[in-house]
Design an enzyme around this catalytic site. Structure first.
Site, mmCIF file in Angstrom:
data_model
loop_
_atom_site.group_PDB
_atom_site.id
_atom_site.type_symbol
_atom_site.label_atom_id
_atom_site.label_comp_id
_atom_site.label_asym_id
_atom_site.label_seq_id
_atom_site.Cartn_x
_atom_site.Cartn_y
_atom_site.Cartn_z
ATOM 1 C CD1 TRP A 1 19.082 37.093 29.345
ATOM 2 C CD2 TRP A 1 18.955 35.639 28.218
ATOM 3 N NE1 TRP A 1 20.554 36.749 29.073
ATOM 4 C CE2 TRP A 1 20.467 35.988 28.446
ATOM 5 C CE3 TRP A 1 18.702 34.475 27.720
ATOM 6 C CZ2 TRP A 1 20.876 35.383 28.039
ATOM 7 C CZ3 TRP A 1 19.253 33.456 27.422
ATOM 8 C CH2 TRP A 1 20.887 33.591 26.907
ATOM 9 C CD GLU B 1 24.351 21.998 15.785
ATOM 10 O OE1 GLU B 1 25.728 22.761 16.623
ATOM 11 O OE2 GLU B 1 23.037 22.668 16.385
ATOM 12 C CD GLU C 1 17.868 22.100 21.512
ATOM 13 O OE1 GLU C 1 17.113 21.419 21.387
ATOM 14 O OE2 GLU C 1 18.023 23.289 22.779
#
Length: 798
Positions: free
Chosen positions: A317, A432, A435
């Site tokens: 983006w 994990e 993130e």
């Protein structure tokens, strides 16, 4: 000598706020040679981010043409023309772009490559159409420098050198030079949105301004090309450490005929196919995505820091992001990087993986960990702790070891330090693989268990059986707790399925008495739209991370809880598209295009990830199912130029915003993790076995399990309050100690010296017999400081 022209300063400083550009690329390219330190991307028919001198440093926002007849219209390539992008070769990253006038009056045909040996982008250009019509056209090159990873503070100059007028820009000592094999008739440097060429032409279709400089702002360089003698030429954009260096590189590159450059560029890329496995017959697109995936993975390696592979040459983006967000995906994540090079190994290319392993060893932190992500020079960007990212370098080392790859570099110290880090800091992870959350994650546990077993094999081969045994037993401890930590028994998502894996059992890694009950706990999910709930019962949030337990050989594909969990993610996370099935990361994910299809700006709605189709396909192979539909689906998610996106649109088509079910969103494309997953799926299907399966792991946990030891571990970061009969209570500390302890309420006392290890851990074992009733009580005497701990700890018997 170089002469900066005049003193005509552009007005409108500093220009509008800078932005990057769209992340769903149509092409990515670089020369295969390491002497050409430049990378380019393509979106919507124009060159977008250009990276130099390293693969993590974007220097240009975009480079395109503006077209006008001087009186009735003005066209911008990326906005007004109809674009078609085609790969020029199967085995190389060059592109042919045809940008056509919607009324069919003319077309701009471009071929884009990098100079095979110099840091210069070459764009061969041909203007076609009715000769009378195109003879009236004016063609302008428009370049938006974002030097040194930012659109602010750029300086642009019109210069004259050796009788040629060209455009240049500088920031922080980095220079670029823009020129062509035909002259510029007019050149200008202005501020974007105020005095740049686009603003100038949009006003009256003519170039009225010629400014010699625009300094300290968001600038654009504009040059009108002299088409009087030819409608065919080559445009070059070169970089240098000073102005002379950039200009010399530009003219040296343009001096060689484009056809010669193109031939050499292609020949270089053909060399990359030496030793590559023929997996085309496993594909359903004649190997197009397979070969492009190999090229893309190779292209994402840096040339100054060999072995450093970034996640993607894209800024997700980017059109909504300014200079404050410098990272994008052009950073090293060890998870993505190991996935990338193991994909290349699956294709038969091991040299890159060897370089990556050495690079990782030199990037490892002193304590054995790795940053969450980092620039190619090793400097951390985000600093979270992700235990899977510490595990993956060990898995890569073992993969290469199993491939009998020659490695003269001693990787053993890196393995030992990483294994020690996992043991000291686990079992809960601060983040994990998505993130975002801390706790007990099935995917993190899977990578840690697999890595520790691999590390123990290395240690055993060095003859250190005691250390190997200690590492294996810690892996056994993790493995024996997988279900207790990560399987809910109160499932509500699918009728009739009470037991299934959840995404993560949340806990604070700084809490010495962590929550280890997957039925309890609230999960905070980031990126939720304003006003929407952001906290959910952890037992009701699922992802496919548990499939890694099958991938590495820790759990059987037919394990009843695995089977039920697959049913849950298929019911909750799967979306059907025209290309095939795709899966979301997890339910209530907020990382993706917003509900109204606008860009993610800190909140949104997570969309479907093609790489998860690959993971689901690997499970299907493990369980004995048909993988064909998963391979076809991944090929269907790819662009026409064979790039795989991070996310695909998962709702009804929105044509006006270029969003179509099963096609890319505004997140990163290409994503190297997805490309490597596709290659591995082809290889796995070819072999009839999951490529990432580790026989040593499967032999330990899927057979009779005779080697496994049932441990309960007490650590200062995990101070358990009970241990089961028949287990061994192992007590860890990070300094040497004597344990002062009792198993009968201090009626009798024992003093036991701890055993030291080479992993920064000291430990003692206490066997818990079936007739044990009283709790285990203990305290520590610290040898180095000759001090007592000053408090007692108690572990009950259950």
């Amino acid at each position: 000598m170089v002469k900066i022209l005049g003193q005509g300063q552009a007005f409108g400083s500093p220009g509008i706020d800078p932005r990057w550009t769209h992340a769903n690329k149509d092409g990515v390219g670089t020369a295969y040679s390491t002497s050409s330190n430049i990378w380019f991307t393509i979106w919507n028919g124009v060159i977008t981010e250009i990276y130099h001198p390293t693969v993590d440093t974007p220097q240009v926002r975009d480079l395109q043409y503006l077209i006008s007849d001087g009186k009735s219209f003005f066209h911008e390539e990326k906005r007004h023309l109809e674009s078609k992008v085609e790969p020029m070769w199967t085995h190389g990253l060059g592109y042919r772009i045809t940008n056509s006038d919607p009324q069919g009056r003319y077309a701009v045909i471009k071929e884009v490559i990098a100079d095979p040996h110099l840091s210069c982008i070459l764009q061969h250009t041909k203007l076609t159409g009715d000769s009378d019509f195109i003879s009236q056209l004016q063609l302008y090159a428009l370049c938006a420098p974002h030097l040194e990873v930012g659109g602010r503070g750029n300086n642009g100059y019109a210069v004259q050198v050796a009788g040629h007028r060209i455009l240049t820009a500088e920031k922080g000592g980095r220079w670029l030079a823009l020129g062509a094999t035909i002259p510029f008739t007019r050149i200008s440097s202005g501020y974007v949105g105020e005095s740049d060429g686009w603003t100038d032409l949009a006003d009256n279709f003519q170039m009225d301004w010629e400014f010699d400089s625009a300094v300290d702002g968001n600038i654009a360089l504009t040059g009108e090309l002299n088409l009087d003698s030819t409608k065919e030429f080559t445009l070059g954009l070169a970089f240098g450490t000073n102005l002379h260096n950039a200009i010399s590189t530009l003219f040296q590159s343009l001096n060689i005929p484009f056809e010669n450059q193109k031939q050499l560029y292609n020949e270089q890329w053909k060399r990359s196919r030496e030793g590559i496995h023929s997996l085309e017959n496993i594909s359903y697109d004649q190997g197009k995505l397979y070969h492009n995936s190999i090229s893309l993975l190779l292209a994402h390696e840096d040339k100054t820091y060999p072995g450093a592979l970034i996640a993607s040459l894209a800024i997700p983006w980017g059109e909504a992001k300014d200079d404050q967000d410098q990272g994008g995906y052009h950073l090293v994540w060890t998870r993505d990087m190991v996935s990338s090079v193991s994909g290349l190994v699956a294709a038969g290319e091991t040299d890159t993986a060897v370089r990556s392993l050495i690079y990782l060893a030199t990037s490892q932190q002193e304590d054995g960990g790795f940053p969450q992500n980092f620039w190619v020079d090793g400097k951390p960007y985000w600093t979270g702790i992700q235990l899977d990212e510490v595990a993956f370098p060990i898995l890569l080392a073992w993969l290469l070891h199993q491939q009998k790859t020659c490695l003269n570099f001693d990787i053993y110290p890196m393995i030992l330090r990483a294994a020690g880090y996992l043991i000291r800091h686990g079992p809960a992870t601060q983040q994990e693989r998505w993130e975002e959350n801390s706790g007990y994650s099935p995917s993190t546990l899977a990578s840690n268990i697999a890595a520790l077993i691999c590390a123990a094999q290395f240690v055993c081969e060095r003859g250190d059986e005691a250390t190997a045994k200690f590492i294996e037993e810690y892996a056994d401890f993790l493995e024996s707790h997988i279900e207790a930590w990560t399987v809910t028994t109160e499932g509500t998502l699918v009728s009739g399925i009470k037991r299934h894996y959840i995404r993560i059992t949340p806990t604070d890694i700084n809490n010495p008495q962590p929550n280890e009950n997957p039925n309890q706990g609230t999960l905070l999910i980031s990126s939720q739209p304003p006003g929407e709930p952001s906290e959910f019962p952890a037992k009701e949030i699922v992802d496919g991370g548990f499939l890694q337990l099958v991938r590495y050989g820790i759990r059987k594909a037919e394990d009843p809880i695995i089977v039920d969990s697959v049913k849950v993610i298929d019911a909750v996370l799967k979306v059907d598209t025209p290309a095939g099935a795709c899966w979301h990361r997890y339910n209530h994910d907020g990382y993706g295009q917003q509900e109204d299809s606008s860009p993610y700006t800190g909140f949104g709605k997570g969309r479907a990830w093609p790489l998860l189709t690959g993971e689901r396909g690997h499970y299907e192979l493990a369980v004995g199912g048909d993988v064909k539909t998963y391979i076809k689906a991944m090929e269907g998610f790819a662009s026409d130029t064979c790039l795989l996106p991070e996310q695909v649109w998962d709702e009804a088509d929105i044509p006006e915003n270029h969003l179509y079910l099963g096609k890319p969103t505004g997140s990163a494309m290409p994503l190297m993790w997805a490309h490597s997953e596709y290659i591995k799926l082809l290889r796995s299907n070819h072999d009839g076995q999951v490529f990432d399966l580790i026989p040593e792991v499967a032999n330990r946990y899927l057979g009779e399990r005779k080697q496994c030891k049932y441990l309960e571990i007490w650590k200062f970061n995990r101070q358990i309050d009970k241990v089961r009969k028949g287990y061994t209570l192992r007590i860890h500390a990070l300094a040497s100690f004597h344990l002062h302890w009792s198993d009968d309420n201090w009626q009798t006392v024992k003093d036991t010296p701890a055993t030291s290890t080479k992993l920064g851990v000291n430990f003692i074992d206490i066997s818990i017999f079936d007739n044990q009733q009283q709790p285990i009580s203990f305290t520590f005497f610290w040898i180095e400081s000759s001090k007592w701990e000053g408090r007692n700890y108690t572990v009950a018997i259950s």
